[in-house]
Design a protein around this motif. Structure first.
Motif, PDB file in Angstrom:
ATOM      1  N   ARG A   1      -2.803 -29.547  55.347  1.00 18.23           N
ATOM      2  CA  ARG A   1      -3.759 -30.655  55.439  1.00 18.23           C
ATOM      3  C   ARG A   1      -5.097 -30.177  55.985  1.00 18.23           C
TER       4      ARG A   1
ATOM      5  N   ARG B   1      -6.983 -28.337  53.213  1.00 24.96           N
ATOM      6  CA  ARG B   1      -7.564 -29.289  52.260  1.00 24.96           C
ATOM      7  C   ARG B   1      -8.799 -29.969  52.854  1.00 24.96           C
ATOM      8  N   ALA B   2      -8.710 -30.331  54.143  1.00 26.96           N
ATOM      9  CA  ALA B   2      -9.832 -30.998  54.794  1.00 26.96           C
ATOM     10  C   ALA B   2     -11.051 -30.080  54.884  1.00 26.96           C
TER      11      ALA B   2
ATOM     12  N   LYS C   1     -12.747 -30.150  51.511  1.00 24.90           N
ATOM     13  CA  LYS C   1     -13.471 -31.406  51.315  1.00 24.90           C
ATOM     14  C   LYS C   1     -14.762 -31.435  52.142  1.00 24.90           C
TER      15      LYS C   1
ATOM     16  N   ALA D   1     -16.541 -35.186  57.900  1.00 23.91           N
ATOM     17  CA  ALA D   1     -15.833 -35.085  56.617  1.00 23.91           C
ATOM     18  C   ALA D   1     -14.409 -34.583  56.827  1.00 23.91           C
TER      19      ALA D   1
ATOM     20  N   HIS E   1     -12.480 -37.574  58.168  1.00 25.52           N
ATOM     21  CA  HIS E   1     -12.231 -38.565  57.123  1.00 25.52           C
ATOM     22  C   HIS E   1     -11.037 -38.166  56.262  1.00 25.52           C
ATOM     23  N   ASP E   2     -10.960 -36.869  55.907  1.00 23.73           N
ATOM     24  CA  ASP E   2      -9.856 -36.428  55.053  1.00 23.73           C
ATOM     25  C   ASP E   2      -8.536 -36.425  55.822  1.00 23.73           C
TER      26      ASP E   2
ATOM     27  N   HIS F   1      -6.908 -39.856  56.252  1.00 25.41           N
ATOM     28  CA  HIS F   1      -6.412 -40.511  55.045  1.00 25.41           C
ATOM     29  C   HIS F   1      -4.910 -40.288  54.948  1.00 25.41           C
TER      30      HIS F   1
END
Length: 374
Positions: free
Chosen positions: A210, A213-214, A217, A365, A368-369, A372
């Protein structure tokens, strides 16, 4: 047939020494030209050194875990090939009078030994003699058959090694050099925040994936942190792809293998590559290509402990994100107090190349990711 010493060759990039990771041959083995003799680690990369000739291995002149200098004796080979000394990489001009030719083949009478020729010495004694700049021909051995021991070298040097001190491994030496370089060059600043990960956190959750991925992003939302900075030209290069350096803690030191183009990969692909890189790092098998090209870095130190950190950026990168241990906090919800799970984040950036606003937008950012649920 002649016994020819093969010295540790010049491995390039100004490197002066390497650590023996694994021998692939033993005395008495028959080898062919190009066959791997040994794996060595230098500046965190593991390199296989091939045999320069076909022949028979007569002696290994260093032990696993020993650090040896470029140009020092590596292995003795018996060969009937015509050897052009001028073409052997690592056979340094003028080095032969200073280095012993074999570690095993002869028993030497120390009371009447010749002024030149083979010297019998323990690997630890050879390493210390190189460190102290001592010619082993000047040392009288007290071991079996006149073998020179480490104590003999210490005695001649007139110094005692300090009890409890140990030399750094190749990985730790590289870490020390890299951190010193970063400390001398970078102007760091750090922003911190908490990510509410209550919607997905569980014992089975893959927090590291995770985070990867963040980061991808966030680099898309604020590219200024996915960049290299050149302080001499006062220019920067913003990268279109995210090559993420991921800190890996091992028994031998810190490694930072690189996940290439993480923004284009699915979660299962990221996990597969992470598993591979972590495994080869802990086995001291990382190749140089596994460590090149990082555009931004990540340190997930949470499983080890700690919440926030002021991290070290390795130039030419301009940012590194740190993730600490997930903590439970009680917050006021719609129905009163409720427990929530929070992940602490620390974003350290090079303030020469990154503004506070750019850093804040990047961290937002990431938040935010991570917040989620999907």
């Amino acid at each position: 047939m002649a016994v020819i010493p093969f010295n540790l060759p010049d491995l390039g990039e100004g490197l002066t020494e390497a650590e023996i990771v694994e021998w692939h041959v033993s005395p008495g083995d028959r080898v062919v030209s190009g066959q791997p003799l040994v794996s060595v680690e230098t500046d965190k990369a593991v390199v296989e050194i091939p045999s320069p000739w076909s022949g028979t291995v007569k002696a290994l002149n260093a032990e696993t875990g020993e650090q040896i200098a470029v140009g020092a004796p590596l292995v003795d080979l018996e060969t009937d090939q015509r050897v052009d000394q001028g073409q052997i990489v690592g056979d340094l001009e003028g080095s032969k009078p200073e280095v012993p030719k074999t570690a095993q083949s002869l028993s030497v009478d120390r009371s009447s030994k010749p002024t030149t020729g083979p010297v019998r010495a323990a690997p630890a004694a050879r390493a210390l003699a190189r460190e102290k700049g001592i010619d082993l021909e000047t040392v009288t051995g007290s071991g079996p058959d006149g073998t020179i021991t480490r104590a003999d070298v210490v005695s001649l040097a007139g110094t005692e090694t300090r009890a409890g001190w140990e030399p750094f491994s190749a990985a730790r030496k590289a870490m020390a050099r890299n951190m010193a370089e970063a400390g001398a060059q970078v102007v760091p600043a750090t922003v911190q925040d908490w990510a509410d990960v209550s919607s997905w956190i569980s014992p089975e959750a893959d927090v590291l994936v995770r985070l990867v991925r963040a980061m991808a992003k966030a680099a898309e939302a604020e590219p200024a942190l996915n960049a290299w900075f050149d302080p001499k030209a006062i220019t920067r290069r913003i990268h279109e792809t995210v090559n993420l350096g991921v800190a890996v803690d091992t028994d031998t030191g810190l490694y930072v293998p690189v996940l290439q183009d993480v923004g284009s990969q699915e979660a299962n692909q990221i996990r597969t590559e992470l598993d591979r890189l972590i495994a080869v790092a802990r086995a001291q098998r990382l190749g140089r290509q596994d460590q090149l090209g990082a555009t931004v870095s990540l340190s997930d130190f949470g499983p080890l402990g700690g919440a926030f950190a002021a991290l070290v950026i390795r130039p030419p990168q301009v940012a590194i994100l740190g993730a600490g241990r997930v903590s439970e906090k009680v917050v006021w919800g719609e129905n009163g107090p409720e427990p929530r799970q929070y992940l602490p984040l620390s974003l350290t950036f090079d303030h020469r190349a990154v503004t506070g606003g750019e850093a804040a937008r990047f961290l937002n950012a990431v938040l935010h990711d991570l917040e989620h649920p999907g």
